[in-house]
Design a protein around this motif. Structure first.
Motif, short mmCIF file in Angstrom:
data_model
loop_
_atom_site.label_atom_id
_atom_site.label_comp_id
_atom_site.label_asym_id
_atom_site.label_seq_id
_atom_site.Cartn_x
_atom_site.Cartn_y
_atom_site.Cartn_z
N LEU A 98 -6.01 -4.33 6.60
CA LEU A 98 -6.63 -3.60 5.49
C LEU A 98 -7.87 -2.84 5.96
CD1 LEU A 98 -6.27 -6.15 2.54
CD2 LEU A 98 -5.23 -3.89 2.71
N GLY A 99 -8.63 -3.47 6.84
CA GLY A 99 -9.81 -2.79 7.37
C GLY A 99 -9.43 -1.55 8.16
N PHE A 121 3.13 8.19 2.56
CA PHE A 121 3.07 7.60 1.23
C PHE A 121 3.93 8.40 0.25
CE2 PHE A 121 -1.03 6.65 3.29
CZ PHE A 121 -1.03 5.26 3.20
N PRO A 122 4.31 7.80 -0.86
CA PRO A 122 5.08 8.54 -1.87
C PRO A 122 4.21 9.57 -2.56
CG PRO A 122 4.47 6.40 -2.73
CD PRO A 122 4.07 6.40 -1.27
N ALA A 123 4.81 10.35 -3.43
CA ALA A 123 4.06 11.40 -4.13
C ALA A 123 2.93 10.82 -4.97
CB ALA A 123 5.01 12.21 -5.02
N ALA A 124 3.08 9.58 -5.42
CA ALA A 124 2.03 8.93 -6.22
C ALA A 124 0.81 8.56 -5.39
CB ALA A 124 2.59 7.70 -6.91
N VAL A 181 0.83 -1.21 0.00
CA VAL A 181 0.00 0.00 0.00
C VAL A 181 0.86 1.26 0.00
CG1 VAL A 181 -1.92 -1.17 1.14
CG2 VAL A 181 -0.25 0.08 2.52
N ARG A 182 2.09 1.16 0.52
CA ARG A 182 3.00 2.31 0.49
C ARG A 182 3.75 2.39 -0.85
NH1 ARG A 182 4.55 3.50 5.96
NH2 ARG A 182 2.65 3.27 7.21
N ARG A 183 3.47 1.50 -1.76
CA ARG A 183 4.16 1.42 -3.05
C ARG A 183 5.67 1.22 -2.87
NH1 ARG A 183 0.73 3.13 -7.21
NH2 ARG A 183 -1.15 4.21 -6.48
N GLY A 184 6.03 0.57 -1.78
CA GLY A 184 7.43 0.29 -1.53
C GLY A 184 8.26 1.49 -1.15
N PRO A 228 -1.20 6.47 -1.96
CA PRO A 228 -1.31 5.08 -1.52
C PRO A 228 -1.92 4.18 -2.59
CG PRO A 228 -3.07 6.37 -0.57
CD PRO A 228 -2.18 7.34 -1.30
N ARG A 229 -1.73 2.89 -2.43
CA ARG A 229 -2.37 1.91 -3.30
C ARG A 229 -3.44 1.17 -2.48
NH1 ARG A 229 1.72 -0.29 -5.32
NH2 ARG A 229 1.50 0.12 -7.56
N TRP A 230 -4.64 1.06 -3.03
CA TRP A 230 -5.76 0.31 -2.46
C TRP A 230 -6.50 1.02 -1.33
CZ3 TRP A 230 -3.06 -5.08 -1.57
CH2 TRP A 230 -2.68 -5.62 -2.82
#
Length: 531
Positions: free
Chosen positions: A465-466, A478-481, A385-388, A483-485
């Motif tokens: 996840l919840g 999170f990165p500039a892009a 979720v942090r995109r690594g 979070p994921r999901w």
């Protein structure tokens, strides 16, 4: 190779990172390609399975465990530190102590098991060879030699440990192959356990619990590496493709099918020719192996014990010392290794001669794995979720005795990750069912089947996840892009204060975050994309 390692848990500079994915394979495989793993391979027979049923349980448990472990290898190259420190991003600056103590306990337990099993095999083999008495003095000398040699390797550090494991991988594998040759004439692939020989046993009472129990015992071996896999991977350059790092960790565990199968095959021989050694209530695999071994194999057996004890002991104790120095930064890595090493050796002697703790340590290791697995799930989901992306500087806040930063969350605790781990581990422990050793209050919930590990894994994934959806994490982690999901919040990030109470400059972390919009700085989006 023989210079004393000076790096501790601080981020390893790129110029000092010259390890490869192959090196990670060697250390991981060398630490598991041992006599202790062969002993775990005997458990399917002890549980009453036939050879082929046991082989199926071994392959299933090993495959699932290896797949779960593999992603834990990416944190070391990404952050240049061990996995416990990396867990600050998901459990908080203070919550990272969970990973440190899991690593401490796991390494100490498996170090003890390794020294005990290898020491017993060495003394037993020398007894058959040259008549060395199997008495307290002989065992004490064997344990002491193993303990001191392992301590020396760990003090010198990663490079020397890598050298030892390079030798161990080749030598131990060849000796196991020689062992297959030694026992070939007695090999009984048609060995019948308590449940027939094949799929026909599935309908018999007790088969499913025995099969799952055997698979979980095997699965515990790769999972036990999860807390300290980053100890070795942190020397791999950041730009190394994540698929190579994960592949090395995966293949290293799958390769342990060699010692697992050796243990399974020899256990079936012992159960046929010397069944008194395979009493489930008091198994003596080492004694049984010596009883059925041809005389010419005693020397190779002693060598496996020596090499395996060195390899497993070193990989375990090295991680123990490193993690202790991460919890108590006033200790250097060498000082922490010496301190923990001496305590571990004392523990081994007290456990062996003061009490009969071999069975207790085995139970202890299983309980640790049950607690470690949900922690790994939180880490892996967090990586995705942090995109690594991680702020490697902010991960070091705890070690520098600072406060604040991206991973400060709620007074240093990220309750999303902490509660997900704590609840999952508690439920898993309550479901443990180890007859004659430990049974949780819900141990019989599945009709005697031990479902503690899969339950803890699934629950951790659902809860974490919840939590991330219901209580979004700050946008700054999170990165500039983005979070994921999961969503994110606009919660402000507190400034970092040093031990002197002054604000610490955060420009480095901000610059790194901007530079990773496309994941190019550390290749951090690669694993998440592949997943």
């Amino acid at each position: 190779m023989t210079e004393v390692e000076t790096h501790g848990i601080e981020r390893i500079p790129e110029e000092d990172r010259n390890a490869t994915a192959l090196d990670l394979f060697r250390v991981s495989f060398g630490g598991a390609n041992t006599f202790a793993t062969a002993f775990l391979g005997a458990f399917p027979i002890l549980f009453g399975l036939s050879f082929w049923q046991g082989f199926a349980a071994t392959v299933a448990g090993l495959t699932v465990g290896a797949l779960l472990l593999a992603p834990m290898a990416v944190f070391g190259p990404t952050n240049g530190t061990n996995n416990a420190v990396s867990s600050s991003a998901h459990l908080g600056v203070h919550g990272r102590i969970v990973g440190s103590f899991l690593s401490l306990l796991t390494a100490t337990a498996f170090f003890s098991i390794s020294v005990w099993s290898s020491g017993d095999a060495l003394v037993g083999g020398l007894n058959r060879l040259v008549g060395v008495p199997q008495e307290m003095g002989s065992f004490a000398v064997a344990y002491g030699i193993f303990g001191i040699l392992v301590l020396i390797v760990c003090i010198f550090g990663f490079r020397f440990m890598l050298l030892v494991n390079k030798i161990a991988v080749t030598a131990a594998t060849l000796l196991f192959i020689v062992g297959f040759i030694a026992f070939w004439g007695d090999l009984n692939l048609d060995f019948v356990g308590s449940f027939g020989t094949g799929l026909d046993g599935m309908g018999m009472a007790g088969f499913i619990p025995a099969f799952i129990g055997a698979a979980l015992i095997v699965m515990s071996n790769p999972i036990s590496f999860g807390a300290f896999l980053g100890d070795w991977a942190r020397y791999i350059p950041t730009n190394t493709p994540k698929r190579k790092v994960m592949g090395a960790a995966l293949l290293a565990q799958l390769a342990t099918l060699v010692p697992f199968t050796f243990g399974l095959a020899t256990a079936s021989i012992i159960a046929t020719k010397a069944p008194e050694f395979m009493d489930p209530a008091a198994p003596n695999y080492v004694g049984g192996l010596l009883a059925v071994s041809p005389a010419w194999y005693f020397v190779p057996l002693c060598l496996i014990a020596l090499i395996g004890g060195m390899s497993t002991g070193a990989t375990s104790l090295y991680g123990t010392g490193l993690d202790f120095s991460s919890v108590f930064p006033r200790f250097s890595r060498v000082q922490a290794t010496l301190f923990i090493g001496v305590l571990a050796i004392i523990f081994i002697f007290v456990g062996r001669f003061g009490f009969n703790l071999v069975q207790s340590i085995s139970t202890f290791a299983t309980l640790i794995v049950t607690c470690t697995a949900p922690w790994m799930v939180v880490m892996i989901i967090g990586f995705i979720v942090r995109r690594g992306w991680y702020d490697a500087d902010a991960l070091q806040v705890f070690n520098r005795r600072q406060t604040g930063g991206r991973y400060w969350f709620n007074h240093g605790w990220n309750l999303r990750g902490m509660l997900s781990w704590l609840i999952s581990a508690a439920v898993g422990l309550s479901l443990v069912n180890m007859p004659g050793q430990f049974q949780g209050p819900l141990g019989n919930l599945a009709g005697g089947v031990d479902i503690s590990l899969p339950a803890a894994l699934i629950l951790a994934a659902v809860l974490y996840l919840g939590m991330l959806w219901i209580f979004p994490e700050p946008r700054a982690v999170f990165p500039a892009a983005g979070p994921r999901w999961v969503p994110s919040s606009d919660t402000p990030v507190p400034e970092v204060f040093g031990a002197d109470g002054k604000v610490v400059n955060q420009e480095r972390g901000d610059a790194a975050r901007t530079a990773t919009v496309d994941g190019t700085m550390a290749g951090t989006d690669e694993m998440a994309a592949q997943s």
